[in-house]
Write a protein that holds these residues in place. Structure first.
Motif, mmCIF file in Angstrom:
data_model
loop_
_atom_site.group_PDB
_atom_site.id
_atom_site.type_symbol
_atom_site.label_atom_id
_atom_site.label_comp_id
_atom_site.label_asym_id
_atom_site.label_seq_id
_atom_site.Cartn_x
_atom_site.Cartn_y
_atom_site.Cartn_z
ATOM 1 N N GLN A 78 0.830 -1.208 0.000
ATOM 2 C CA GLN A 78 0.000 0.000 0.000
ATOM 3 C C GLN A 78 0.860 1.253 0.000
ATOM 4 O O GLN A 78 0.544 2.236 -0.672
ATOM 5 N N MET A 79 1.975 1.234 0.722
ATOM 6 C CA MET A 79 2.858 2.397 0.748
ATOM 7 C C MET A 79 3.423 2.673 -0.644
ATOM 8 O O MET A 79 3.481 3.828 -1.087
ATOM 9 N N ALA A 80 3.836 1.613 -1.351
ATOM 10 C CA ALA A 80 4.348 1.787 -2.709
ATOM 11 C C ALA A 80 3.277 2.365 -3.622
ATOM 12 O O ALA A 80 3.541 3.251 -4.443
ATOM 13 N N TRP A 81 2.060 1.900 -3.466
ATOM 14 C CA TRP A 81 0.947 2.386 -4.280
ATOM 15 C C TRP A 81 0.672 3.863 -4.000
ATOM 16 O O TRP A 81 0.534 4.673 -4.919
ATOM 17 N N PHE A 82 0.588 4.202 -2.729
ATOM 18 C CA PHE A 82 0.319 5.598 -2.362
ATOM 19 C C PHE A 82 1.452 6.528 -2.778
ATOM 20 O O PHE A 82 1.219 7.724 -3.029
ATOM 21 N N ALA A 83 2.672 6.015 -2.838
ATOM 22 C CA ALA A 83 3.805 6.849 -3.232
ATOM 23 C C ALA A 83 3.587 7.463 -4.608
ATOM 24 O O ALA A 83 3.975 8.601 -4.869
ATOM 25 N N PHE A 84 2.953 6.708 -5.501
ATOM 26 C CA PHE A 84 2.704 7.205 -6.854
ATOM 27 C C PHE A 84 1.289 7.756 -7.032
ATOM 28 O O PHE A 84 1.094 8.729 -7.763
ATOM 29 N N TYR A 85 0.310 7.139 -6.385
ATOM 30 C CA TYR A 85 -1.082 7.438 -6.696
ATOM 31 C C TYR A 85 -1.911 7.931 -5.517
ATOM 32 O O TYR A 85 -3.121 8.071 -5.622
ATOM 33 N N GLY A 86 -1.270 8.208 -4.381
ATOM 34 C CA GLY A 86 -2.022 8.550 -3.182
ATOM 35 C C GLY A 86 -2.958 9.731 -3.344
ATOM 36 O O GLY A 86 -4.169 9.622 -3.106
ATOM 37 N N LYS A 87 -2.434 10.860 -3.745
ATOM 38 C CA LYS A 87 -3.259 12.070 -3.848
ATOM 39 C C LYS A 87 -4.370 11.896 -4.879
ATOM 40 O O LYS A 87 -5.530 12.239 -4.642
#
Length: 204
Positions: A78-87
């Protein structure tokens, strides 16, 4: 991609990059003290920059492809995902990426990682210290001591940008490039070895 395929791709990538770096160094050294030395040192600087930049991108893409079919213990998907797509995911609640943020299933891990491994995702950005910190901590999630490369990144990028923009800057002698060359080899080996170690020792 299994572990042997990942290791093979990694070994091949760093081997030819280190060979080309060594060739650039040898060529500059062969013309030491001659008028061509300054030009070859500028070219050598560009080669160092390019290979550090592209190895990290290639390594990251292949590692994410490996993870998509070989889950890793202690990897925060989830952290890797949010790093690119979080906002984007938070602000667009109809986007499938938002649903993936809330999906904790094992299947969602593979889907997330496959999307992140796309070329356009990883290839964004360029060679700078903040990028190394981001990729090592948030994407690769390895214990790389990136701080020791901070001055290397800053000084190399500054000179590379000046050369690329056609500025009349001083990178005239082999001694100007040697520290960057040695640090680039150290980085290529360390980030490759640590990523491979985490891939093999943290497999589920």
């Amino acid at each position: 991609m299994d572990l042997l395929e990942f290791q093979s791709s990694l070994d091949q990538s760093r081997a030819w990059r280190k060979l080309e770096l060594s060739s650039a160094r040898s060529l500059a050294e062969n013309y030491s003290g001659r008028s061509e030395e300054a030009y070859l040192c500028r070219a050598w600087t560009m080669i160092i920059y390019a290979h550090c930049d592209q190895l990290i991108k290639e390594l990251s893409k292949n590692y994410l492809l490996y993870l998509s079919s070989n889950p890793r213990q202690n990897y925060d998907y989830q952290m890797a995902w949010f790093a690119f797509y979080g906002k984007e995911s938070v602000q667009h609640n109809s986007d499938k990426r938002y649903l993936l943020c809330k999906d904790a299933s094992e299947a969602s891990k593979s889907t997330r990682i496959k999307e992140l491994s796309h070329k356009e995702v990883i290839d964004g950005g360029n060679f700078k210290y903040g990028r190394l910190r981001f990729m090592s901590e948030w994407v690769l999630q390895i214990d790389l001591d990136h701080v020791k490369y901070k001055l290397f990144y800053h000084s190399l990028k500054t000179k590379r940008d000046q050369i690329a923009h056609g500025e009349n800057i001083t990178v005239d002698y082999i001694s100007d490039c040697l520290a960057w060359h040695e640090k680039s080899i150290e980085l290529i080996d360390e980030i490759s070895d640590k990523t491979l170690d985490f891939a093999s020792s943290h497999a589920i």
